[in-house]
Write a protein that holds these residues in place. Sequence first.
Motif, mmCIF file in Angstrom:
data_model
loop_
_atom_site.group_PDB
_atom_site.id
_atom_site.type_symbol
_atom_site.label_atom_id
_atom_site.label_comp_id
_atom_site.label_asym_id
_atom_site.label_seq_id
_atom_site.Cartn_x
_atom_site.Cartn_y
_atom_site.Cartn_z
ATOM 1 N N THR A 8 -33.444 90.492 12.769
ATOM 2 C CA THR A 8 -32.981 89.500 11.114
ATOM 3 C C THR A 8 -32.794 91.364 10.368
ATOM 4 O O THR A 8 -31.611 91.234 9.921
ATOM 5 N N MET A 9 -33.012 92.473 10.434
ATOM 6 C CA MET A 9 -32.573 93.971 9.716
ATOM 7 C C MET A 9 -30.710 93.613 9.671
ATOM 8 O O MET A 9 -29.970 93.985 9.245
ATOM 9 N N VAL A 10 -30.694 94.312 10.938
ATOM 10 C CA VAL A 10 -29.323 94.359 11.679
ATOM 11 C C VAL A 10 -28.060 93.438 11.426
ATOM 12 O O VAL A 10 -27.366 93.734 10.575
ATOM 13 N N TRP A 11 -28.934 91.829 11.484
ATOM 14 C CA TRP A 11 -27.727 90.670 11.083
ATOM 15 C C TRP A 11 -28.008 90.911 9.500
ATOM 16 O O TRP A 11 -27.077 90.286 9.103
ATOM 17 N N GLY A 12 -28.951 91.024 9.061
ATOM 18 C CA GLY A 12 -28.610 90.704 7.431
ATOM 19 C C GLY A 12 -28.250 92.361 6.849
ATOM 20 O O GLY A 12 -27.363 91.997 6.218
ATOM 21 N N LEU B 104 -30.434 90.924 2.671
ATOM 22 C CA LEU B 104 -30.876 92.079 3.317
ATOM 23 C C LEU B 104 -32.567 91.765 2.851
ATOM 24 O O LEU B 104 -33.566 92.382 3.521
ATOM 25 N N MET B 105 -32.890 91.032 1.951
ATOM 26 C CA MET B 105 -34.681 90.393 1.935
ATOM 27 C C MET B 105 -34.853 89.650 2.852
ATOM 28 O O MET B 105 -36.437 90.288 3.275
ATOM 29 N N PRO B 106 -34.413 88.613 3.748
ATOM 30 C CA PRO B 106 -35.760 88.203 5.133
ATOM 31 C C PRO B 106 -35.956 89.417 6.573
ATOM 32 O O PRO B 106 -36.826 89.657 6.461
ATOM 33 N N GLY B 107 -34.871 90.363 6.458
ATOM 34 C CA GLY B 107 -34.998 91.397 7.665
ATOM 35 C C GLY B 107 -36.322 92.661 6.420
ATOM 36 O O GLY B 107 -37.149 92.298 7.720
ATOM 37 N N ILE B 108 -35.981 93.195 5.560
ATOM 38 C CA ILE B 108 -37.418 93.769 5.072
ATOM 39 C C ILE B 108 -38.994 92.503 5.000
ATOM 40 O O ILE B 108 -39.350 93.219 5.416
ATOM 41 N N THR B 109 -38.543 92.131 4.136
ATOM 42 C CA THR B 109 -39.503 90.795 4.543
ATOM 43 C C THR B 109 -40.297 90.374 5.498
ATOM 44 O O THR B 109 -41.831 91.073 6.351
ATOM 45 N N SER B 110 -39.689 89.664 6.728
ATOM 46 C CA SER B 110 -40.161 89.614 8.144
ATOM 47 C C SER B 110 -41.068 90.872 8.392
ATOM 48 O O SER B 110 -41.399 91.354 8.857
ATOM 49 N N SER B 111 -40.545 92.255 8.777
ATOM 50 C CA SER B 111 -41.281 93.430 9.019
ATOM 51 C C SER B 111 -41.793 93.847 8.106
ATOM 52 O O SER B 111 -43.426 94.417 9.429
ATOM 53 N N ILE B 112 -41.556 93.719 6.918
ATOM 54 C CA ILE B 112 -43.837 94.307 6.042
ATOM 55 C C ILE B 112 -44.541 93.754 6.918
ATOM 56 O O ILE B 112 -45.592 93.466 6.861
ATOM 57 N N CYS C 135 -24.176 80.486 13.830
ATOM 58 C CA CYS C 135 -25.329 79.583 14.155
ATOM 59 C C CYS C 135 -26.696 79.824 14.848
ATOM 60 O O CYS C 135 -28.459 79.874 14.200
ATOM 61 N N ILE C 136 -26.609 80.293 16.373
ATOM 62 C CA ILE C 136 -27.614 80.652 17.340
ATOM 63 C C ILE C 136 -28.202 81.854 16.640
ATOM 64 O O ILE C 136 -29.210 81.904 17.063
ATOM 65 N N ILE C 137 -27.495 82.850 16.714
ATOM 66 C CA ILE C 137 -28.120 84.064 15.819
ATOM 67 C C ILE C 137 -29.028 83.863 14.330
ATOM 68 O O ILE C 137 -30.190 84.546 14.457
ATOM 69 N N SER C 138 -28.318 83.333 13.971
ATOM 70 C CA SER C 138 -29.251 83.306 12.640
ATOM 71 C C SER C 138 -30.271 82.199 12.498
ATOM 72 O O SER C 138 -31.008 82.136 11.401
ATOM 73 N N ILE C 139 -30.424 81.285 13.686
ATOM 74 C CA ILE C 139 -31.500 80.566 13.476
ATOM 75 C C ILE C 139 -32.169 81.445 14.147
ATOM 76 O O ILE C 139 -33.599 81.151 14.039
ATOM 77 N N PHE C 140 -31.977 82.172 15.553
ATOM 78 C CA PHE C 140 -33.264 82.725 16.171
ATOM 79 C C PHE C 140 -34.237 84.502 14.766
ATOM 80 O O PHE C 140 -35.176 84.085 14.680
ATOM 81 N N CYS C 141 -32.592 84.773 13.972
ATOM 82 C CA CYS C 141 -32.840 85.611 12.746
ATOM 83 C C CYS C 141 -34.626 84.507 12.104
ATOM 84 O O CYS C 141 -35.358 85.081 11.291
ATOM 85 N N ILE C 142 -34.241 83.457 11.157
ATOM 86 C CA ILE C 142 -34.989 82.496 10.113
ATOM 87 C C ILE C 142 -35.817 81.893 11.141
ATOM 88 O O ILE C 142 -37.226 82.359 10.553
ATOM 89 N N GLY C 143 -35.328 82.370 12.365
ATOM 90 C CA GLY C 143 -37.093 81.272 12.868
ATOM 91 C C GLY C 143 -38.373 82.509 13.457
ATOM 92 O O GLY C 143 -39.225 82.097 12.991
ATOM 93 N N SER C 144 -37.914 83.823 13.399
ATOM 94 C CA SER C 144 -38.339 84.850 13.849
ATOM 95 C C SER C 144 -39.270 84.975 12.217
ATOM 96 O O SER C 144 -40.496 85.416 12.546
#
Length: 132
Positions: free
Chosen positions: A91-95, A113-121, A54-63
């Motif tokens: 976010t990319m690694v977690w995805g 995979l989409m959140p990591g790609i989207t946030s990186s772009i 939950c903590i890792i996912s919240i950090f990824c989604i929040g960032s």
Amino acid sequence: MDNLIKLRIGLSIGAIVGLLPITLLFTAGMIGLFIPAIFITPTTLVATASIGICIISIFCIGSAWKIYALAMAASPNIQNPRLLAFGAVITMVWGLLVAYYVREIPQATCIFLMPGITSSIMLAITLKRAVA
């Protein structure tokens, strides 16, 4: 049409396609995970693992949403670019990790995979705009 308006429309479409599905899935998962925990006492390992995930996912989604908010700004003021880059990488690694465990379902692989790609772009666009 102004370039900022075109950029904001593209970023909003990217957020709807790339960030919103995983945010909704995460919210439903947390409800499905923690509501039954009220009635059934989980083991220490299960509780610890659930809270860690939950903590890792919240950090990824929040960032990812923070990067989106910065990308939407008229003039992005990036105070800590290393933390944003770290958030995009995590976010990319977690995805990738989650997509590996649901690899039998191709649609789920794309969703994770989409959140990591989207946030990186979006981060690349934001950093480019902040420098210019």
